[in-house]
Motif scaffolding. Sequence first.
Motif, PDB file in Angstrom:
ATOM      1  N   ILE A 197       0.606  -1.649   0.468  1.00 39.92           N
ATOM      2  CA  ILE A 197       0.309   0.144  -0.084  1.00 39.92           C
ATOM      3  C   ILE A 197       0.564   0.814  -0.101  1.00 39.92           C
ATOM      4  O   ILE A 197       2.030   1.759   1.201  1.00 39.92           O
ATOM      5  N   ALA A 198       0.631   2.294  -0.828  1.00 35.97           N
ATOM      6  CA  ALA A 198       1.697   3.869  -1.091  1.00 35.97           C
ATOM      7  C   ALA A 198       0.525   4.626  -0.500  1.00 35.97           C
ATOM      8  O   ALA A 198      -0.307   5.166  -0.313  1.00 35.97           O
ATOM      9  N   ILE A 199       1.566   5.370   0.494  1.00 36.41           N
ATOM     10  CA  ILE A 199       0.501   6.563   1.236  1.00 36.41           C
ATOM     11  C   ILE A 199       0.602   7.572   0.476  1.00 36.41           C
ATOM     12  O   ILE A 199       1.245   7.686  -0.371  1.00 36.41           O
ATOM     13  N   THR A 200      -1.042   7.977  -0.365  1.00 38.43           N
ATOM     14  CA  THR A 200      -1.042   9.030  -1.127  1.00 38.43           C
ATOM     15  C   THR A 200      -0.894  10.859  -0.740  1.00 38.43           C
ATOM     16  O   THR A 200      -0.742  11.579  -1.395  1.00 38.43           O
ATOM     17  N   GLY A 201      -1.135  10.305   0.465  1.00 36.40           N
ATOM     18  CA  GLY A 201      -2.194  11.970   0.755  1.00 36.40           C
ATOM     19  C   GLY A 201      -2.492  11.391   2.339  1.00 36.40           C
ATOM     20  O   GLY A 201      -2.348  10.539   2.910  1.00 36.40           O
ATOM     21  N   ALA A 202      -2.403  13.161   2.977  1.00 34.58           N
ATOM     22  CA  ALA A 202      -2.889  13.053   4.921  1.00 34.58           C
ATOM     23  C   ALA A 202      -4.082  13.956   4.613  1.00 34.58           C
ATOM     24  O   ALA A 202      -3.322  15.201   4.706  1.00 34.58           O
ATOM     25  N   THR A 203      -4.659  13.883   6.130  1.00 28.44           N
ATOM     26  CA  THR A 203      -4.976  15.526   6.334  1.00 28.44           C
ATOM     27  C   THR A 203      -5.483  15.649   7.693  1.00 28.44           C
ATOM     28  O   THR A 203      -5.289  14.954   8.164  1.00 28.44           O
ATOM     29  N   ASP A 204      -4.952  16.532   8.398  1.00 25.95           N
ATOM     30  CA  ASP A 204      -5.116  16.514   9.898  1.00 25.95           C
ATOM     31  C   ASP A 204      -6.035  17.136  10.501  1.00 25.95           C
ATOM     32  O   ASP A 204      -6.939  16.874   9.737  1.00 25.95           O
ATOM     33  N   LYS A 205      -6.501  17.124  11.557  1.00 27.92           N
ATOM     34  CA  LYS A 205      -7.663  17.280  12.386  1.00 27.92           C
ATOM     35  C   LYS A 205      -8.546  18.255  11.846  1.00 27.92           C
ATOM     36  O   LYS A 205      -9.826  18.810  12.271  1.00 27.92           O
ATOM     37  N   THR A 206      -7.716  19.808  11.326  1.00 28.08           N
ATOM     38  CA  THR A 206      -8.307  21.043  10.842  1.00 28.08           C
ATOM     39  C   THR A 206      -8.586  20.890   9.504  1.00 28.08           C
ATOM     40  O   THR A 206      -8.849  22.027   8.908  1.00 28.08           O
ATOM     41  N   GLY A 207      -8.198  20.268   8.349  1.00 29.88           N
ATOM     42  CA  GLY A 207      -8.352  19.843   7.280  1.00 29.88           C
ATOM     43  C   GLY A 207      -7.786  20.016   6.434  1.00 29.88           C
ATOM     44  O   GLY A 207      -6.855  20.543   5.283  1.00 29.88           O
ATOM     45  N   ILE A 208      -5.686  20.503   7.276  1.00 29.91           N
ATOM     46  CA  ILE A 208      -5.149  21.226   6.060  1.00 29.91           C
ATOM     47  C   ILE A 208      -4.411  19.848   5.541  1.00 29.91           C
ATOM     48  O   ILE A 208      -4.012  18.962   6.316  1.00 29.91           O
ATOM     49  N   PRO A 209      -4.071  19.659   4.436  1.00 29.47           N
ATOM     50  CA  PRO A 209      -3.696  18.772   3.746  1.00 29.47           C
ATOM     51  C   PRO A 209      -2.023  18.835   3.839  1.00 29.47           C
ATOM     52  O   PRO A 209      -1.406  19.309   3.978  1.00 29.47           O
ATOM     53  N   ALA A 210      -1.111  17.495   3.521  1.00 29.74           N
ATOM     54  CA  ALA A 210       0.091  17.434   3.499  1.00 29.74           C
ATOM     55  C   ALA A 210       0.417  17.552   2.541  1.00 29.74           C
ATOM     56  O   ALA A 210       0.455  16.899   1.040  1.00 29.74           O
ATOM     57  N   ARG A 211       1.973  17.928   2.277  1.00 30.70           N
ATOM     58  CA  ARG A 211       2.357  18.284   0.928  1.00 30.70           C
ATOM     59  C   ARG A 211       3.835  17.765   1.358  1.00 30.70           C
ATOM     60  O   ARG A 211       4.894  16.683   1.940  1.00 30.70           O
ATOM     61  N   ARG A 212       3.725  16.110  -0.169  1.00 26.04           N
ATOM     62  CA  ARG A 212       5.044  15.453  -0.420  1.00 26.04           C
ATOM     63  C   ARG A 212       6.098  16.068  -0.540  1.00 26.04           C
ATOM     64  O   ARG A 212       6.965  15.172   0.338  1.00 26.04           O
ATOM     65  N   ASP A 213       6.972  17.309  -0.937  1.00 28.10           N
ATOM     66  CA  ASP A 213       7.390  17.975  -1.010  1.00 28.10           C
ATOM     67  C   ASP A 213       8.251  18.866   0.214  1.00 28.10           C
ATOM     68  O   ASP A 213       9.272  19.273   0.252  1.00 28.10           O
ATOM     69  N   LEU A 214       7.314  18.595   1.240  1.00 26.84           N
ATOM     70  CA  LEU A 214       7.833  19.202   3.250  1.00 26.84           C
ATOM     71  C   LEU A 214       8.991  18.012   3.406  1.00 26.84           C
ATOM     72  O   LEU A 214       7.806  17.572   4.501  1.00 26.84           O
ATOM     73  N   PRO A 215       9.705  18.081   4.086  1.00 33.13           N
ATOM     74  CA  PRO A 215       9.968  17.157   5.168  1.00 33.13           C
ATOM     75  C   PRO A 215      10.063  17.320   6.548  1.00 33.13           C
ATOM     76  O   PRO A 215       9.212  18.823   6.550  1.00 33.13           O
ATOM     77  N   GLY A 216       9.894  16.632   7.456  1.00 30.56           N
ATOM     78  CA  GLY A 216       9.478  17.619   9.048  1.00 30.56           C
ATOM     79  C   GLY A 216       8.438  16.882   8.907  1.00 30.56           C
ATOM     80  O   GLY A 216       7.556  16.079   8.329  1.00 30.56           O
ATOM     81  N   LEU A 217       8.185  17.630  10.309  1.00 33.47           N
ATOM     82  CA  LEU A 217       7.094  17.418  11.084  1.00 33.47           C
ATOM     83  C   LEU A 217       6.466  18.885  11.478  1.00 33.47           C
ATOM     84  O   LEU A 217       7.174  20.157  10.859  1.00 33.47           O
ATOM     85  N   GLY A 218       5.295  19.156  11.543  1.00 28.35           N
ATOM     86  CA  GLY A 218       4.146  20.103  11.933  1.00 28.35           C
ATOM     87  C   GLY A 218       3.915  21.463  10.297  1.00 28.35           C
ATOM     88  O   GLY A 218       4.012  20.585   9.424  1.00 28.35           O
ATOM     89  N   ARG A 219       3.519  22.221  10.412  1.00 25.91           N
ATOM     90  CA  ARG A 219       3.045  22.571   9.801  1.00 25.91           C
ATOM     91  C   ARG A 219       3.726  24.018   9.597  1.00 25.91           C
ATOM     92  O   ARG A 219       4.438  24.350   9.788  1.00 25.91           O
ATOM     93  N   ARG A 245       0.812  20.696   5.769  1.00 30.97           N
ATOM     94  CA  ARG A 245       1.543  20.292   6.433  1.00 30.97           C
ATOM     95  C   ARG A 245       2.294  19.263   5.457  1.00 30.97           C
ATOM     96  O   ARG A 245       2.962  19.514   4.732  1.00 30.97           O
ATOM     97  N   SER A 246       3.555  18.625   6.547  1.00 30.83           N
ATOM     98  CA  SER A 246       4.749  18.137   6.256  1.00 30.83           C
ATOM     99  C   SER A 246       4.507  17.001   6.809  1.00 30.83           C
ATOM    100  O   SER A 246       3.587  16.519   6.680  1.00 30.83           O
ATOM    101  N   ALA A 247       5.384  15.981   4.976  1.00 30.85           N
ATOM    102  CA  ALA A 247       4.860  14.553   4.531  1.00 30.85           C
ATOM    103  C   ALA A 247       4.813  13.279   5.650  1.00 30.85           C
ATOM    104  O   ALA A 247       4.256  13.043   5.625  1.00 30.85           O
ATOM    105  N   GLU A 248       6.008  13.947   6.673  1.00 28.79           N
ATOM    106  CA  GLU A 248       6.444  12.597   8.241  1.00 28.79           C
ATOM    107  C   GLU A 248       4.875  12.312   8.425  1.00 28.79           C
ATOM    108  O   GLU A 248       4.114  13.308   9.212  1.00 28.79           O
ATOM    109  N   ILE A 249       3.752  11.418   8.732  1.00 27.19           N
ATOM    110  CA  ILE A 249       2.787  11.011   9.614  1.00 27.19           C
ATOM    111  C   ILE A 249       3.070  11.469  10.895  1.00 27.19           C
ATOM    112  O   ILE A 249       3.726  10.119  12.210  1.00 27.19           O
ATOM    113  N   ASN A 250       3.063  11.788  12.018  1.00 26.50           N
ATOM    114  CA  ASN A 250       2.159  12.151  13.374  1.00 26.50           C
ATOM    115  C   ASN A 250       0.711  12.166  13.817  1.00 26.50           C
ATOM    116  O   ASN A 250       0.033  11.778  13.011  1.00 26.50           O
TER     117      ASN A 250
END
Length: 132
Positions: free
Chosen positions: A50-72, A97-102
Amino acid sequence: MADFKVVLSDPQDGISYKVEATGGMAGAFIGKSVGDIIAGDALGFPGYQIAITGATDKTGIPARRDLPGLGRRRLLLANGVGFKPTYHGQRRRMSVRSAEINGDFVQINAKVVEYGEKSLKEYFAPAEEAAE
């Protein structure tokens, strides 16, 4: 421990399935990034990749693949994930959001890359019949 809603897309059938990932299942996603491939065993689908293609945090802000690290971060965007321009040349400062899932993430979008012996329909058929 974090709980995730995983939206798993099946490219062969064109169907998406919702999987609740809690406990150990959610732990398989922690520390992974958008674009990583995980074993389907973590979600209960042996033999699948399974490939992870995207993610969204609790406020609806999407994750970008090209941002390393954690946080907004607030970035000046011209296109891509998090912003769709309405006219040519438009730019806007948006939170992404950054690409790393937390643990702050709520939804993870994923797709099947390799298939196992059983089809996904066989895994989800009993749940659909019980709902009717």
